[in-house]
Design an enzyme around this catalytic site. Structure first.
Site, PDB file in Angstrom:
ATOM      1  N   ARG A 149       0.826  -1.208   0.000  1.00 19.57           N
ATOM      2  CA  ARG A 149       0.000   0.000   0.000  1.00 19.57           C
ATOM      3  C   ARG A 149       0.865   1.263   0.000  1.00 19.57           C
ATOM      4  O   ARG A 149       0.532   2.268  -0.630  1.00 19.57           O
ATOM      5  CB  ARG A 149      -0.917  -0.024   1.226  1.00 19.57           C
ATOM      6  CG  ARG A 149      -1.997   1.035   1.196  1.00 19.57           C
ATOM      7  CD  ARG A 149      -3.160   0.646   2.117  1.00 19.57           C
ATOM      8  NE  ARG A 149      -4.109   1.733   2.198  1.00 19.57           N
ATOM      9  CZ  ARG A 149      -4.262   2.529   3.255  1.00 19.57           C
ATOM     10  NH1 ARG A 149      -3.524   2.331   4.338  1.00 19.57           N
ATOM     11  NH2 ARG A 149      -5.137   3.501   3.249  1.00 19.57           N
TER      12      ARG A 149
ATOM     13  N   HIS B  35       0.614   4.372  -2.662  1.00 20.12           N
ATOM     14  CA  HIS B  35       0.380   5.746  -2.212  1.00 20.12           C
ATOM     15  C   HIS B  35       1.533   6.661  -2.615  1.00 20.12           C
ATOM     16  O   HIS B  35       1.316   7.832  -2.918  1.00 20.12           O
ATOM     17  CB  HIS B  35       0.177   5.780  -0.697  1.00 20.12           C
ATOM     18  CG  HIS B  35      -1.218   5.421  -0.280  1.00 20.12           C
ATOM     19  ND1 HIS B  35      -1.980   6.214   0.540  1.00 20.12           N
ATOM     20  CD2 HIS B  35      -1.994   4.355  -0.582  1.00 20.12           C
ATOM     21  CE1 HIS B  35      -3.162   5.652   0.734  1.00 20.12           C
ATOM     22  NE2 HIS B  35      -3.188   4.511   0.066  1.00 20.12           N
TER      23      HIS B  35
ATOM     24  N   ASN C 190      -3.398   9.482   4.156  1.00 17.09           N
ATOM     25  CA  ASN C 190      -2.225   8.645   4.403  1.00 17.09           C
ATOM     26  C   ASN C 190      -2.058   8.231   5.863  1.00 17.09           C
ATOM     27  O   ASN C 190      -1.173   7.432   6.189  1.00 17.09           O
ATOM     28  CB  ASN C 190      -0.942   9.367   3.956  1.00 17.09           C
ATOM     29  CG  ASN C 190      -0.716   9.255   2.453  1.00 17.09           C
ATOM     30  OD1 ASN C 190      -1.196   8.326   1.812  1.00 17.09           O
ATOM     31  ND2 ASN C 190      -0.002  10.211   1.892  1.00 17.09           N
TER      32      ASN C 190
ATOM     33  N   HIS D  48      -6.301  -5.787  -2.830  1.00 17.85           N
ATOM     34  CA  HIS D  48      -7.193  -5.828  -1.669  1.00 17.85           C
ATOM     35  C   HIS D  48      -7.483  -7.263  -1.222  1.00 17.85           C
ATOM     36  O   HIS D  48      -8.266  -7.483  -0.307  1.00 17.85           O
ATOM     37  CB  HIS D  48      -8.506  -5.098  -1.980  1.00 17.85           C
ATOM     38  CG  HIS D  48      -8.372  -3.603  -1.972  1.00 17.85           C
ATOM     39  ND1 HIS D  48      -9.402  -2.757  -2.291  1.00 17.85           N
ATOM     40  CD2 HIS D  48      -7.320  -2.803  -1.656  1.00 17.85           C
ATOM     41  CE1 HIS D  48      -8.997  -1.503  -2.189  1.00 17.85           C
ATOM     42  NE2 HIS D  48      -7.731  -1.502  -1.809  1.00 17.85           N
TER      43      HIS D  48
END
Length: 318
Positions: free
Chosen positions: A58, A62, A87, A189
């Site tokens: 992740r 990001h 975040n 996911h």
């Protein structure tokens, strides 16, 4: 119109020429063992906690989506990217994975301060995916670290849980990623967790349970996320195999078990449903599409050559 077209062509050339400088053997003469050093450090961290896997994956996403894959998300200056509300849910284990791998590299005198934090994050991401049973793949290297990190730059750059298909496609297209790429990357996911506050609107709205959500699954979510309990309770994104990188995420979507609106819409919208069905029926098709998509993601907005720097400390500029 001609001026606008010319600007787009120049921008396109700049983006392509930047990532064209990336190559798999970039550190062959400066730190030939970089991949095994990173893999060993990541494996050690993984043995301590499984959260290493989704947290690192992740973190990479990001980072790349905000200012490009330049490790700017790791910087800890005032008003940094990592302090933006979008975040704040990034798990500390992702940051720690990169810092530990950086320390392992720098403990080798020949490699010290020769490998960028951005490349370490890209390699660590590949390694955590493989540790969770996902595909291993070649990583293009040669990124430099960015010197700028601001909370303002995060605004409207990351997908939100309530996004519909058009919003997702538009956001990914900005980075040269197709709808298929977006769906494949959403398959990440299959790992990790979310907090009740991110999807509570689907199970507690005034209109009742979101009709696109499997009712039995929704009732289970209500049990795990009672209204008057801490909204930061963590719920697995994949209710079936949360610790395995596989195509169960897509099979869950077929059953109405996508945790976010942005997950379930991939199946309920006819334009993306076929791809979900393809990935649900073939783990190898998903793996192949994921490798293609994450390779393209790793090229987004990269700094190469004389642009950027190789940070001595991943949390601060030199």
């Amino acid at each position: 119109m001609k001026t606008q077209m010319l600007c787009l062509l120049v921008l396109s050339f700049f983006v392509v020429s930047s990532y064209a400088q990336l190559r798999q053997n970039f550190y062959q003469s400066t730190c030939p063992n970089v991949e095994s050093i990173v893999r060993s450090a990541v494996n050690k961290k993984f043995q301590q906690t499984f959260v290493t896997v989704p947290a690192t994956l992740r973190l990479f996403f990001h980072d790349c989506f905000v200012r490009g894959c330049d490790a700017s998300v790791l910087l800890a200056n005032a008003n940094a990217e990592k302090d933006h509300p979008d975040n704040l849910s990034l798990a500390g284990d992702g940051f720690d994975t990169v810092i530990k791998a950086k320390a392992a590299i720098d403990s080798n005198p020949g490699c010290r301060n020769k490998v960028s934090c951005a490349d370490i994050l890209a390699l660590a991401t590949r390694d955590v995916v493989a540790l969770a049973g996902g595909p291993s793949y070649k990583v293009e290297l040669g990124r430099r670290d960015g010197r700028i990190s601001t909370t303002a730059s995060v605004q409207h750059r990351l997908p939100h849980p309530e996004f519909k298909l058009d919003q997702l496609n538009t956001m990914f297209a900005v980075h040269g990623l197709s709808q298929t790429d977006m769906i494949a990357l959403s398959g990440a996911h299959t790992l990790g967790f979310s907090h009740c506050s991110k999807f509570s609107g689907r199970i507690y709205s005034k209109k009742g349970i979101d009709p696109t959500l499997n009712r039995q699954y929704a009732l289970q979510l209500r049990q795990m996320c009672p209204l008057k309990v801490d909204p930061r309770i963590a719920i697995n994104m994949d209710p079936t195999t949360p610790r395995t990188f596989d195509n169960a995420y897509f099979q869950n979507l077929q059953q109405g078990k996508g945790l976010f609106v942005s997950d379930q819409i991939l199946f309920t919208d006819g334009r993306s449903k076929g791809t979900v069905n393809q990935f649900a029926s073939s783990n190898s098709a998903f793996n192949q599409a994921f490798v293609n998509a994450i390779t393209k993601l790793g090229r987004v907005g990269v700094l190469t050559g004389n642009n950027g720097e190789i940070r001595r400390d991943c949390t601060r500029t030199n």
